[in-house]
Enzyme design. Structure first.
Site, mmCIF file in Angstrom:
data_model
loop_
_atom_site.group_PDB
_atom_site.id
_atom_site.type_symbol
_atom_site.label_atom_id
_atom_site.label_comp_id
_atom_site.label_asym_id
_atom_site.label_seq_id
_atom_site.Cartn_x
_atom_site.Cartn_y
_atom_site.Cartn_z
ATOM 1 N N THR A 272 0.985 -1.285 0.263
ATOM 2 C CA THR A 272 0.029 0.086 -0.057
ATOM 3 C C THR A 272 0.948 1.426 -0.003
ATOM 4 O O THR A 272 2.012 1.060 0.321
ATOM 5 C CB THR A 272 -0.967 0.011 1.401
ATOM 6 O OG1 THR A 272 -1.657 -1.155 1.221
ATOM 7 C CG2 THR A 272 -1.852 1.116 1.326
ATOM 8 N N GLY B 42 -0.662 -3.728 4.823
ATOM 9 C CA GLY B 42 -1.560 -5.047 5.441
ATOM 10 C C GLY B 42 -2.199 -5.009 6.706
ATOM 11 O O GLY B 42 -2.749 -3.974 7.287
#
EC number: 2.3.2.2
Length: 567
Positions: free
Chosen positions: A374, A457
């Site tokens: 991310t 995550g």
């Protein structure tokens, strides 16, 4: 019980390397008066800063930075993925939250999905399969943010990313490492991955100049035609045709019907600080639950990094993650019981389950994924606006499916549906899957105070709580709070599990080596299974507003390529 750690008052005395005396800081905070951008790729942060300097606001800068990040760090994000954002809008004096996550294909029923999985011999939705692709929501998120709060044209916002896509940029060190690994794994996927994301079939080396003209063209279409180019125009038509040719499940109608959702953020008060998250189908609520549990302990007196503090942090995580596994889902399909989950009374009940030993038998107290890459970025402007934005492909570069000519890979977020029909997060057509990505925001005395987040995550709630306790309980500045040694824990129940799954094992506790072996030994004596290193400990950015001084403080991840920049 043995307590080992460094007390807040001892930090300056223990530090001999830094003139400022901040024990864990690798560098100073960035301080600026007019605006700030913090991101995990320095050139992308400077793209956002240019927008601020040229008259754009924090919202414009966040969009520009995110577009540049999709180009420069495709190992973590891109317009084939989803987005969440929290925005402080100074003029209205309000906090806003946007859920820009996409939905599963309308044409793929639960029964048909199960038939396909049976034919493939799969027990879960595979990561690198067209079954895991949901509608990308990031682009719609940009235009929702821009329509409501933007101050300069989208053509100005995207000009920097377009230029870098067409002229090229030197790939930074940590991103190069991840890129080369992903490229080797994904280059044989159907579509145009190899021609889009590799140089002669390999990922780019550190410092090698990389171009993505197809993505530059996509950005030009968005700048000229708006969000409809992606969801109703040329790009949606290309995706529809490619999906049909390759036995995919997304259709033009899935894009045409897509919309983001403005939501009310969820919050709790932790020791006088109002902490905000986006609830629903992401894991932000776990941060608030952990803080509610931890508020019952005097962490400051126990010391940062002590065996007792770490034990409490891990146990609070385990408790919150059991609720995360059972209760967090698309609010259009499941009424998340926030009145219970976020109540101080419920936290007190859960706190009673924490003993001196590592727990190994826990379930959700309400009756009703660990990895993932991310990017997180945050921006602030001279008028006081702030943006906390997180965006992701889920697994690194996503599925690796690239529709020729588009320049981006599709996410595999659909992997995070449960297949248990009794689970709130069970797969259904047109439903948003569970998300790990969470932006954070903190208010103090009714004023915006701290915009922050971290990638990683299932680590993300741990990272949020660690940053906040480092600042609020242990007195660290925002750079030191990110540089301090970290911990991580895996092995909790997952939102992809069956509805009756529960924790039956102490899980794996990982510590960065700077915490010391005395702490490791003490935690093992409590029954924790501890390893040193060999884990992922997230990546962080943050911007704090000092109202008294009238300045912004910025911090970024020192373990990788991050940078905070201001003017």
């Amino acid at each position: 019980m043995l307590t080992i750690g460094i007390g807040v008052n001892d930090m300056a005395l223990a530090q001999g390397d830094r003139e400022a005396g901040n024990h864990f800081a690798t560098r100073s905070e960035v301080i600026a008066k007019n605006g700030m951008v913090a991101a995990s790729q320095p050139l992308a942060a400077q793209v956002g800063l240019d927008v601020l300097k040229n008259g754009g606001n924090a919202i414009d800068a966040a969009i520009a930075t995110n577009a540049a990040m999709g180009l420069m760090e495709p190992t973590g994000n891109g317009i084939g993925g989803d987005l969440f954002a929290i925005i402080w809008h100074e003029e209205s004096g309000q906090l806003y939250a946007l859920n820009a996550s996409g939905r599963s294909p309308q044409s793929l029923s639960y029964d048909r999905l199960m038939e396909i999985l049976d034919e493939k011999g799969e027990d879960d939705i595979p990561s690198y399969d067209l079954l895991s692709v949901s509608v990308p929501g990031a682009v719609d998120g940009w235009f929702e943010l821009h329509e409501r709060f933007g101050s300069v044209p989208m053509s100005d916002i995207l000009s920097g990313p377009i230029n870098y896509a067409e002229e090229g940029f030197p790939v930074s060190e940590a991103i190069s490492s991840a890129w080369r690994g992903s490229a080797n794994f994904l280059k044989n996927q159907p579509g145009a991955f190899e021609e889009t994301f590799t140089i002669d079939g390999r990922g780019p080396e550190k410092g090698e100049v990389f171009k993505n003209p197809d993505l530059g063209n996509t950005f030009r279409l968005l700048a000229e035609q708006g969000r409809d180019a992606f969801y109703k125009g040329e790009i949606a038509e290309k995706i529809d045709a490619w999906m049909k040719e390759n036995d995919g499940y997304l259709r033009y109608e899935d894009f045409e019907n897509h919309s983001s959702q403005w939501v009310d953020p969820v919050s709790t008060n932790y020791r006088g600080y109002d902490v905000y998250q986006i609830g629903g189908n992401n894991q932000g609520t776990a941060v608030l639950q952990m803080l509610n549990i931890l508020e019952g302990y005097d962490l400051e007196s126990k010391g940062f990094g002590s065996e007792e503090t770490l034990h409490l942090l891990v146990e609070a995580k385990k408790l919150a993650f059991e609720d995360r596994a059972k209760q967090y889902a698309d609010p259009d399909y499941h009424d998340v019981p926030y009145d219970i989950l976020l109540s101080k009374e419920y936290a007190a009940e859960r706190r009673e389950l924490i003993g001196d030993r590592a727990s190994r038998d826990l379930s959700s107290g309400v009756d009703v994924m660990e990895d993932g890459d991310t990017i997180y970025l945050t921006t602030a402007d001279k008028d006081g606006n702030m943006v906390s934005l997180i965006q992701s492909n889920f697994r690194g570069m996503g599925t690796g499916f690239v529709v020729p000519g588009t320049g981006f890979s599709f996410q595999n977020r659909g992997e995070l549906f449960s297949l248990d029909p009794e689970h709130p997060n069970v797969y259904e057509p047109g439903k948003r899957p569970f998300h790990t990505i969470i932006p954070g925001f903190v208010m103090k005395d009714g004023k915006p105070w701290f915009s922050f987040g971290n990638m990683g995550g299932g680590y993300q709630p741990i990272g949020h709580v660690s940053i906040l306790t480092n600042i609020i309980d242990f007195g660290m500045n925002i750079q030191e709070a990110g540089d301090a040694p970290r911990w991580s824990h895996t092995g909790s129940s997952q939102p992809t599990d069956s509805a009756d799954e529960k924790l039956s094992d102490p899980g794996q506790l990982s510590l960065e080596s700077a915490l010391g072996f005395d702490v490791v030994r003490a935690l093992r004596s409590r029954g924790h299974r501890v390893q040193v290193g060999n884990s992922f400990f997230g990546r962080y950015q943050g911007i704090m507003q000092d109202h008294e001084k009238g300045v912004w403080f910025g911090a970024s991840e020192s373990r990788v390529d991050g940078q905070a920049v201001g003017y």
